[in-house]
Enzyme design. Structure first.
Site, PDB file in Angstrom:
ATOM      1  CG  HIS A   1      -1.895  -1.114   1.269  1.00  0.00           C
ATOM      2  ND1 HIS A   1      -2.655  -1.493   0.187  1.00  0.00           N
ATOM      3  CD2 HIS A   1      -2.208  -1.972   2.280  1.00  0.00           C
ATOM      4  CE1 HIS A   1      -3.404  -2.535   0.512  1.00  0.00           C
ATOM      5  NE2 HIS A   1      -3.140  -2.850   1.767  1.00  0.00           N
TER       6      HIS A   1
ATOM      7  CG  ASP B   1      -2.804  -8.247   0.788  1.00  0.00           C
ATOM      8  OD1 ASP B   1      -2.082  -8.468   1.765  1.00  0.00           O
ATOM      9  OD2 ASP B   1      -3.853  -7.568   0.850  1.00  0.00           O
TER      10      ASP B   1
ATOM     11  CG  HIS C   1      -6.654  -5.182   1.865  1.00  0.00           C
ATOM     12  ND1 HIS C   1      -6.151  -6.120   2.743  1.00  0.00           N
ATOM     13  CD2 HIS C   1      -7.798  -4.716   2.421  1.00  0.00           C
ATOM     14  CE1 HIS C   1      -6.947  -6.207   3.796  1.00  0.00           C
ATOM     15  NE2 HIS C   1      -7.958  -5.377   3.617  1.00  0.00           N
TER      16      HIS C   1
ATOM     17  CG  ASP D   1      -4.700  -9.997   3.477  1.00  0.00           C
ATOM     18  OD1 ASP D   1      -4.320 -10.594   2.457  1.00  0.00           O
ATOM     19  OD2 ASP D   1      -4.543  -8.764   3.628  1.00  0.00           O
TER      20      ASP D   1
END
Length: 342
Positions: free
Chosen positions: A158, A193, A195, A282
């Site tokens: 991120h 991931d 996200h 995740d």
């Protein structure tokens, strides 16, 4: 398969962050790395400390001013606000048409996007050595290893070119991918991931030598929001080299694996000569930040699919939080990948 990790990566220990208007316990804890480290040791992986490659590889993908801001930022904040205060930004510039402030509180807002990456006494060392682990893994593959795994913590995907975001300070996967371009003309970065790899998208958007694919729920309704829409396919030299594959929230394991197949096919069509994987556990059904439902056998299948690409590969740890199956998911992916490349 070489594995790299430095104990200083445990030093970043945030206690709280703000989510949906409320303070809550921070999800990105040192125990995440300890659980994965202990699993690796139990499975016979040898873990080595990375060498110190300096800030050069970090500044190759991040704004040098951002990198230079971080080493003493926490100490400067404490000097101004006191050790009991939470070192997060409380004001932001919006569109950056001005200049970086000299005041530490203004600088926090200039270089940090949200409340999820509070500075703590060990944040700089943790972020620095997390990046060094990624560089060392890339170095190992550049030197002839078939694959290497960087147990990066804090995670990185991120982090944007000039700011922290979503638990991440330095974009370890992009640092590794850029490092790989010293030998390989075309590198693929596949982000599994749950996200959006929004920081990676920001850093790589105009680059044509690094293909980027991210699997994630629609950012219109799921964090980290803002970037990662299907029509964001790159600009300039990078036009057509970025691929956001959207998942339904609650997507099944079969749906996730079928979507990964599309990303792998696109990376092959790009002509990738080497691979970096932003590896997020995740995706697990029982992860505290769960949005889709992948189980240990699904992570094993994911590992086989990525290994079957037959490319020199750097695995970079991203998410995967303190859910019941974290060790099982890490074991399933990493032992399967190791076996597949032998």
């Amino acid at each position: 398969m070489k594995v790299y990790f430095d104990a200083r990566q445990l030093g970043h220990a945030p206690q709280v962050y703000f989510r949906r208007g409320a303070a809550m316990p921070h999800q990105e804890q040192p125990q995440r790395a300890e659980i994965l480290r202990d699993m690796l040791l139990s499975e016979g992986f040898e873990i080595s400390a990375p060498g110190d490659h300096g800030v050069g590889p970090i500044k190759a993908v991040h704004n040098p001013g951002y990198v230079d801001f971080l080493p003493d930022a926490y100490d400067r904040f404490v000097e101004s606000a006191g050790a009991e205060a939470l070192a997060i930004p409380t004001m932001h510039p919006g569109v950056r048409r001005g200049k970086e402030p000299r005041d530490i509180h203004g600088q926090l807002g200039w270089w940090m996007t949200d409340t999820s990456t509070p500075l703590t006494p060990g944040s700089w060392d943790a972020a620095y050595w997390s990046a060094q682990s990624a560089v060392e893994a890339a170095e190992a593959v550049l030197s002839g290893e078939r694959a290497a795994y960087a147990l990066c913590r804090p995670p990185g995907h991120h982090a944007m070119r000039d700011c922290s975001n979503g638990f991440c300070f330095f974009n370890n996967a992009c640092i590794a991918a850029h490092h790989m371009t010293s030998k390989y003309r075309k590198v693929a970065l596949i982000d599994v991931d749950v996200h959006t790899g929004n920081g990676s998208l920001d850093i790589l958007y105009e680059r044509g030598d690094i293909f980027f694919c991210s699997l994630h729920p629609d950012p219109a309704t799921y964090p980290t929001f803002f970037l990662g829409h299907a029509d964001e396919t790159g600009e300039g030299a990078g036009a057509g080299t970025k691929l956001n594959l959207l998942l339904e929230q609650g997507a099944s394991q079969d749906d996730v694996l079928a979507t990964l197949d599309k990303g792998i096919a696109a990376a092959r069509a790009f002509g990738a000569e080497a691979l970096v994987v932003s590896l997020g556990f995740d995706m697990a059904a029982d992860d505290p930040l769960a949005a889709v439902a992948v189980y240990p056998d699904g992570f094993a299948t994911m590992a086989r699919k990525l290994a079957d690409m037959g490319l020199p590969t750097v695995l970079v740890q991203e998410g995967g939080y303190l859910g019941p199956s974290l060790a099982d998911n890490g074991r399933a992916f990493l032992t399967t990948f190791r076996k597949a490349i032998q």
